[in-house]
Design a protein around this motif. Structure first.
Motif: not given
Length: 124
Positions: A70-75, A88-97, A108-118
């Motif tokens: 499987p493909g690797k997932k990055y923050s 809630l946002t479906k964004l990936r993250f690496a740690d609690s911070a 709008d930034i969340v949507n932009g990050l999701l569009e970058l990840r396609k």
């Protein structure tokens, strides 16, 4: 008891390795014609001229078979390997911070990050 003559005969019977053969000549040096290197542009132009089978893989084909792993997932925030996804946002993250930082981002930034990840934007 083994005599020295028998030992010498055994050594002569063994075949000498190629790198120790004094009569060995590399195939590139046998011909009198000097072969030059081909660059990638020449290789691609030659490949375009050939008739290839449909499933053949060559330099100009960009289709590759699917990977078995499987493909690797990055923050989405830091680019580090991500083990977690915010539900809630479906964004990936690496740690609690990063989790708290992801939750503070405007939509709008969340949507932009999701569009970058396609990724399909479910938010908003």
């Amino acid at each position: 008891m083994v005599t020295t003559e028998e030992v010498i005969e055994e050594k002569e019977e063994k075949k000498c390795p190629v790198f120790k053969n004094p009569e060995f000549q590399h195939s590139a040096f046998r011909s009198s014609k000097k072969r030059g290197w081909r660059n990638l542009k020449q290789i691609i132009s030659l490949e375009r001229g050939y008739t290839w089978p449909h499933d053949a893989v060559h330099y100009s084909s960009i289709d590759a078979p699917p990977a078995f792993t499987p493909g690797k997932k990055y923050s989405d925030v830091s680019g580090l390997p991500a083990n977690y996804t915010d539900p809630l946002t479906k964004l990936r993250f690496a740690d609690s911070a990063e989790f708290y930082r992801v939750r503070d981002l405007p939509m709008d930034i969340v949507n932009g990050l999701l569009e970058l990840r396609k990724a399909n934007s479910i938010v908003g």
